[in-house]
Design an enzyme around this catalytic site. Structure first.
Site, PDB file in Angstrom:
ATOM      1  N   ASP A 164       8.699  -0.731   8.799  1.00  0.00           N
ATOM      2  CA  ASP A 164       9.714   0.258   8.940  1.00  0.00           C
ATOM      3  C   ASP A 164       9.048   1.882   9.696  1.00  0.00           C
ATOM      4  OD1 ASP A 164      11.402   1.624   8.373  1.00  0.00           O
ATOM      5  OD2 ASP A 164      11.659   2.104   6.390  1.00  0.00           O
ATOM      6  N   TYR A 205       9.293  -2.167  -1.106  1.00  0.00           N
ATOM      7  CA  TYR A 205      11.000  -1.852  -0.994  1.00  0.00           C
ATOM      8  C   TYR A 205      11.372  -2.593  -1.991  1.00  0.00           C
ATOM      9  CZ  TYR A 205      10.755   0.843   3.299  1.00  0.00           C
ATOM     10  OH  TYR A 205      10.207   1.412   3.995  1.00  0.00           O
ATOM     11  N   ASP A 228      -3.134   3.933   9.703  1.00  0.00           N
ATOM     12  CA  ASP A 228      -2.993   5.456  10.063  1.00  0.00           C
ATOM     13  C   ASP A 228      -3.670   5.560  11.805  1.00  0.00           C
ATOM     14  OD1 ASP A 228      -5.349   4.337   8.666  1.00  0.00           O
ATOM     15  OD2 ASP A 228      -5.985   6.320   8.298  1.00  0.00           O
ATOM     16  N   LYS A 270      -4.056  -1.451   5.429  1.00  0.00           N
ATOM     17  CA  LYS A 270      -4.162  -0.187   4.932  1.00  0.00           C
ATOM     18  C   LYS A 270      -5.433  -0.615   3.745  1.00  0.00           C
ATOM     19  CE  LYS A 270      -4.886   4.100   4.164  1.00  0.00           C
ATOM     20  NZ  LYS A 270      -5.651   5.057   5.353  1.00  0.00           N
ATOM     21  N   ASP A 296      10.463   2.168  14.381  1.00  0.00           N
ATOM     22  CA  ASP A 296      10.794   3.640  14.613  1.00  0.00           C
ATOM     23  C   ASP A 296       9.857   4.125  16.174  1.00  0.00           C
ATOM     24  OD1 ASP A 296      12.810   3.066  13.030  1.00  0.00           O
ATOM     25  OD2 ASP A 296      12.911   4.831  12.499  1.00  0.00           O
TER      26      ASP A 296
END
Ligand code: NAD
Length: 373
Positions: free
Chosen positions: A259, A155, A235, A203, A263
């Site tokens: 992020d 980001y 994942d 990852k 959620d």
């Protein structure tokens, strides 16, 4: 002035000087409504806090031409903690240049200016609201915390650009060892106040930044053997959160993975109106400094109607007590008061169900504050 009157003035000045300064930034939409209830509840706890309000977001832009006026930033720079509502709304979506829009010019700017690098989002199911979880029965009864790195990664990495006449896009994911170390350190201290278990999510089978992430977290785990650290690929973690969310206590991860995961975790608890968050920076005046805000936005569709659920803002206040002011006694009391009021069947519109009593934003805040009086 008599000696006694002088003494009274003097002790008043001392008290004011010693009070913890809390910057209150209500913002837009339902922000002012829910923040007022959080302040009401914090006042009912009886601590020595000096609440100072300032403009932020669209309302600040309307009144001063900028979503983050200098006076607001100055207040935030000198405060012990910040309690924020929410910013933004459709009427501010087309402000030009985009850097003056509330989300960019206020929210992201505050995170950057104050170096709020650790986003802490608890996701805890409140037993009276278990039916609101999309997971069936006890399966949705979770109590975990996502610790997300907030000021690095994809980001913020440069370059970010379009190439070849806009047909190719580039974002850059970049992490330094020190950025990973400071967020991991924060996760360790949060884990120590809980079950002493961290799942670090990356990852590492594909990304170089994730390989560095795993390397640093593994090293730090070796030096902090009182906390159990395991690693999980993003994942797999996304899948495990739905399959068996109870296996998690503290999830530590980088910006973009956090992020998404925060959620996902928060939805398991049922409603957006219940979820608090903290964005923590470096210690200030010897105390962990942070900005505390509900996870939800400004909800323009229900603003000004008394329908907003203030619980997320109130629980954000409890996080402020726990993390910045080291007052877990009152933080626990606030959380217990919320559960008690919900247990008595009081509900704002978003969590209303048959057999419960519908109340307004102010009534919910007042009911919770009354339990603390
Ligand atoms: P939102 O969270 O504001 O609302 C989503 C839905 O949830 C709406 O139906 C709303 O009525 C409901 N809702 C949210 N909070 C609630 C509460 N406390 N009680 C009851 N119902 C609640 O998300 P959105 O509609 O996507 O965004 C609205 C504006 O808020 C946008 O301008 C967005 O950019 C901004 N936003 C700000 C922040 C922030 O300030 N941190 C975060 C997210 C979104």
């Amino acid at each position: 002035m008599t000696i006694r009157a002088r003494a009274r003035v003097f002790s008043f000045i001392i008290r004011i000087n010693m009070a913890f300064k809390v910057a209150v930034l209500p913002g837009d939409g339902i922000g002012p409504e829910v923040t007022a209830e959080a302040v009401r509840v914090l006042k009912a706890c009886g601590g020595d806090y000096d609440f100072q309000e300032a403009l932020v977001g669209g309302i600040a832009w309307e009144k001063t031409g900028t979503p983050l006026p200098n006076e607001t930033l100055d207040l935030c720079r000198t405060a012990d903690a910040i309690l924020m509502g929410a910013v933004g709304g459709p009427k501010y979506d087309n402000i030009q240049p985009p850097s003056l829009r509330p989300e960019i010019g206020a929210l992201l700017a505050l995170r950057r200016e104050l170096e709020l690098f650790a986003n802490v989002r608890p996701a805890k199911t409140l037993p009276p609201l278990l039916n609101a979880s999309p997971l069936k029965g006890d399966h949705g009864l979770i109590d975990l915390v996502v610790v997300r790195e907030l000021t690095g990664g994809i980001y913020f990495g440069e370059p970010r650009e379009r190439r070849e006449n806009g047909t190719v896009a580039v974002d850059t994911c970049i992490y330094s060892r020190s950025e990973i170390e400071r967020i991991t350190e924060r996760a360790f201290s949060i884990a120590r106040a809980r079950k002493r278990e961290i799942v670090s999510v990356d990852k590492a089978n594909v990304l170089e930044t994730s390989r560095l992430w795993r390397e640093v977290v593994t090293e730090m785990a070796g030096a902090n053997k009182d906390v159990k650290v395991t690693h999980m690929l993003i994942d797999n973690c996304a899948m495990q959160l739905v399959r068996d969310p109870k296996q998690f206590d503290v999830i530590l991860t980088e910006n973009m993975f956090g992020d998404v995961l925060s959620d996902e975790a928060s939805m398991i608890t049922g409603s957006l109106g219940l979820l608090p968050s903290a964005s923590l920076g470096n210690p200030r005046n010897g105390k962990p400094f942070g900005l505390y805000e509900p996870v939800h936005g400004s909800a323009p569709d229900i603003a000004g109607q008394g329908r907003a659920n203030p619980i997320a803002a109130i629980l954000s206040g409890a996080m402020m007590l726990r993390y910045t002011f080291n007052d877990s006694v009152n933080a626990d009391r606030v959380e217990a008061a919320v559960e008690q009021v919900l247990g008595e069947g009081l509900r704002t519109a978003d969590i209303f169900e048959k057999g419960t009593k519908l109340i307004s934003t102010v009534e919910m805040g007042s009911a919770i504050a009354a339990k603390l009086a």
